[in-house]
Structures are given as structure tokens and as C-alpha cells.
Design a protein around this motif. Structure first.
Motif, mmCIF file in Angstrom:
data_model
loop_
_atom_site.group_PDB
_atom_site.id
_atom_site.type_symbol
_atom_site.label_atom_id
_atom_site.label_comp_id
_atom_site.label_asym_id
_atom_site.label_seq_id
_atom_site.Cartn_x
_atom_site.Cartn_y
_atom_site.Cartn_z
ATOM 1 N N ASP A 142 0.807 -1.226 0.000
ATOM 2 C CA ASP A 142 0.000 0.000 0.000
ATOM 3 C C ASP A 142 0.840 1.276 0.000
ATOM 4 O O ASP A 142 0.317 2.362 0.239
ATOM 5 C CB ASP A 142 -0.921 0.018 1.230
ATOM 6 C CG ASP A 142 -1.783 -1.214 1.325
ATOM 7 O OD1 ASP A 142 -2.046 -1.831 0.274
ATOM 8 O OD2 ASP A 142 -2.198 -1.561 2.442
ATOM 9 N N ARG A 190 -1.506 5.076 0.330
ATOM 10 C CA ARG A 190 -1.891 5.473 1.687
ATOM 11 C C ARG A 190 -2.690 6.772 1.742
ATOM 12 O O ARG A 190 -3.519 6.962 2.624
ATOM 13 C CB ARG A 190 -0.644 5.611 2.560
ATOM 14 C CG ARG A 190 0.042 4.295 2.853
ATOM 15 C CD ARG A 190 1.301 4.524 3.646
ATOM 16 N NE ARG A 190 1.996 3.283 3.943
ATOM 17 C CZ ARG A 190 3.177 3.222 4.532
ATOM 18 N NH1 ARG A 190 3.791 4.355 4.892
ATOM 19 N NH2 ARG A 190 3.749 2.063 4.776
ATOM 20 N N PHE A 217 -9.106 4.631 -1.567
ATOM 21 C CA PHE A 217 -8.476 3.453 -0.962
ATOM 22 C C PHE A 217 -8.784 3.401 0.535
ATOM 23 O O PHE A 217 -9.170 2.350 1.065
ATOM 24 C CB PHE A 217 -6.965 3.507 -1.189
ATOM 25 C CG PHE A 217 -6.197 2.430 -0.488
ATOM 26 C CD1 PHE A 217 -6.159 1.144 -1.001
ATOM 27 C CD2 PHE A 217 -5.507 2.693 0.697
ATOM 28 C CE1 PHE A 217 -5.452 0.138 -0.348
ATOM 29 C CE2 PHE A 217 -4.810 1.703 1.347
ATOM 30 C CZ PHE A 217 -4.778 0.418 0.824
ATOM 31 N N LYS A 253 -11.299 0.481 2.263
ATOM 32 C CA LYS A 253 -10.792 -0.433 3.298
ATOM 33 C C LYS A 253 -11.594 -0.308 4.585
ATOM 34 O O LYS A 253 -11.881 -1.306 5.263
ATOM 35 C CB LYS A 253 -9.313 -0.152 3.573
ATOM 36 C CG LYS A 253 -8.350 -0.902 2.676
ATOM 37 C CD LYS A 253 -6.929 -0.817 3.183
ATOM 38 C CE LYS A 253 -6.751 -1.536 4.493
ATOM 39 N NZ LYS A 253 -5.338 -1.546 4.947
ATOM 40 N N SER A 273 -2.995 -4.787 -3.618
ATOM 41 C CA SER A 273 -2.931 -4.011 -2.391
ATOM 42 C C SER A 273 -3.628 -4.779 -1.282
ATOM 43 O O SER A 273 -4.256 -5.821 -1.512
ATOM 44 C CB SER A 273 -3.598 -2.644 -2.580
ATOM 45 O OG SER A 273 -5.003 -2.808 -2.755
#
Length: 309
Positions: free
Chosen positions: A70, A74, A79, A83, A175
Motif C-alpha cells: 500500500d 496510503r 483506498f 478499506k 494491495s
């Protein structure tokens, strides 16, 4: 995870045993397994029924400088939010399905199949109470919370389906997002029953199903039929006597039975009474737990939660 040396490390992922055609049936261990596969990190699987060591493994791999898939993602808002939805809303949905939204068969096979029936049954009932507490489910709000959990899962599936399109990875490269979602997807498809509402919601998104199938052969090692996932039926010789041919009569002469002493007779009688008392106590405990669950007794937050891993 366990490391061997700085120059040539050999890692071991401690997880629950394989079931449902998955290398590990633990919904928390499976994403870690997939992350290591995506990162092409060599490792061995070790199985532990009580303490599967999967918690924090991915973060530890990043912090120790071993592998970080990742690194360039970040600060990407999509993303981070994706998550977060997987680790909260989809995890909540899996927990609900395993313990409250089904007949409990999958949960039993994962967590209690190797335990004696009374012990497994007691732990299962205790975990149901713990899950209700964790998810904030009471007798008054059960239907509302169920609808909310499935509604949130549908939102996540729709968002991820739109984001993925027909891509091979969500962000063009592997990822931790792919690892977490693939773990969820494969567990949902293979461990949950066909009647599962969550599973059917997932199947509505063809591109997510294709995504899971494409990576399945690459990320998951085939579980052979001789693995510990097999359930061996009791042998016929143990379950029922075999009928021999009609002329079967060649029995060896049995030795004369020794007369039991009064002390042995008393001991056997006490042993039978003890076992009967134990069995009765287990039944009473199960009955009391069921009644208290129906009455929705208020429990303290620290009342012995079991580890989901």
C-alpha cells in the motif's frame, strides 16, 4: 507470523484448519494468507485451533519493512474509505451471518467441529450472546439491526463493483484492499450456505464474482482431499456389527468371567451416577442460557468475549 533469520527468513502463518475448499476457514486469517500470496512472500501454514496468530500481521509486515503493498496508496481517499467499509460493514455482515443469520453450521465447522459436543454447544451459545452484544442487537431492535447490516453490505458491494469495473485489481496493482476483499468474497462464496442472504447479495454483482474467481486459482493453494478438512465417518465395524455368512459359528471360547467384587460394583455404580449428573448439569446449563437469552438479560461489556480469530 514467525521469522527465521534476517538473511533468509522463513515465515509461518498460524491459522485455523482448512475447510470449504479454502486453505484456512478463518475469515480473519484468510485475507492475511491472500496478502502474502499477492506479495509473493514464501511462507508455511501452521494450524492452531485456539490461537490463530493472524491479528496485525499485515501491519507488522509493513512496519518491519518486509513488504508494503500500500506504499503508494496510503493517501488515496478512495483506498482509505474502501478499506474502512470492508473492515467495518462487511466484517459486521460476516459475523452476523455466521452466528445469527444462519443455522450455525458454518460456524460450528470452523470453530467447534473438533470439540466434544457439549463443550462445542456451550461455546456456540455463549458466542451467540457475545455477538449480539458486540453488534448491539436486542430483542427490541433485532429486525431493524438485521436490515441495517444487510443494507450496509449492499452499499459496499455496489461501491466496490463500480470502482472495480472489469479491472484485475482495484487500483491497477495488488494491495491490502484486494487481500481483504478477496478474503471476504471467497469466504462468502464458499463457506456460507447457498440460502445465505449475504451470499445472494454478493452474487448480484457479476464483476465481483468474476474478480474472485480469477484470483482464486492464483492465490489459493488447492486443498487436497486428504487434508484435515475431511470428515471421516465412523467405521462400520465400530458403528454396527457386520453380518457374517450364514455359517458363521467359529467363535473362540470365551474365558469365564471373573466375579466382580463389591468394591468394584460400588465404584461402577458411582461412576454412572457421576456421568449422569454431569450430563444433567450440561442440559440444565443450556436450558438456562436459552431462557436468559430469550429474556435479553443485560450483560456487562467484559463478559468473556471469545476471539473471532
Amino acid at each position: 507470523m514467525e521469522g527465521a533469520s534476517e538473511t533468509e527468513r522463513e515465515f509461518t502463518l498460524v491459522a485455523r484448519k482448512p475447510r470449504f475448499g479454502l486453505p484456512t476457514a478463518c475469515p480473519h486469517c484468510l485475507p492475511v494468507f491472500i496478502y502474502l500470496k499477492l506479495a509473493k512472500i514464501p511462507f508455511r501454514l501452521g494450524f492452531n485451533l485456539t490461537f490463530p496468530d493472524s491479528g496485525g500481521v499485515i501491519e507488522s509486515l509493513k512496519e518491519d519493512g518486509i513488504v508494503d503493498l500500500d506504499l503508494e496508496l496510503r493517501s488515496v481517499p478512495e483506498f482509505i474509505s474502501s478499506k474502512a467499509m470492508i473492515s467495518s460493514w462487511l466484517e459486521e455482515a460476516i459475523i452476523y451471518e455466521l452466528w445469527l443469520g444462519s443455522d450455525g453450521t458454518s460456524a460450528h465447522n470452523i470453530y467447534y467441529a473438533d470439540l466434544p459436543w457439549p463443550v462445542g454447544k456451550l461455546l456456540y451459545l455463549k458466542q451467540i450472546r457475545s455477538v449480539k452484544q458486540r453488534l448491539g442487537i436486542t430483542k427490541d431492535n433485532a429486525e431493524r439491526r438485521e436490515a441495517e447490516i444487510y443494507r450496509r453490505a449492499k452499499i459496499v458491494y455496489e461501491a466496490l463493483s463500480t470502482m472495480l469495473g472489469e479491472g484485475y485489481f482495484f487500483f491497477g496493482r495488488p494491495s491490502s484492499l484486494d487481500a481483504f476483499f478477496l478474503g471476504h468474497a471467497l469466504f462468502t462464496l464458499q463457506a456460507l450456505p447457498e440460502a445465505s442472504l449475504l451470499r445472494n447479495r454478493f452474487l448480484e454483482h457479476g464483476n465481483l464474482v468474476r474478480y474472485a474467481e480469477k484470483h482464486k486459482s492464483e492465490c489459493l493453494e488447492a486443498v487436497s482431499s486428504s487434508s484435515s478438512d475431511m470428515h471421516f465417518p465412523p467405521s462400520s465395524s465400530a458403528s454396527a456389527p457386520r453380518e457374517g455368512p450364514s455359517h458363521w459359528s467359529s467363535k473362540p471360547k470365551s474365558k469365564p468371567k471373573r466375579e466382580k467384587t463389591e468394591e468394584e460394583k460400588t465404584f461402577r455404580k458411582r461412576a454412572k451416577c457421576f456421568l449422569a449428573a454431569q450430563f444433567t448439569a450440561v442440559l440444565l446449563f443450556i436450558t438456562i442460557m436459552r431462557r436468559s437469552d430469550d429474556n435479553e438479560l443485560d450483560l456487562d461489556d467484559d463478559d468473556g468475549d471469545l476471539d473471532y480469530d
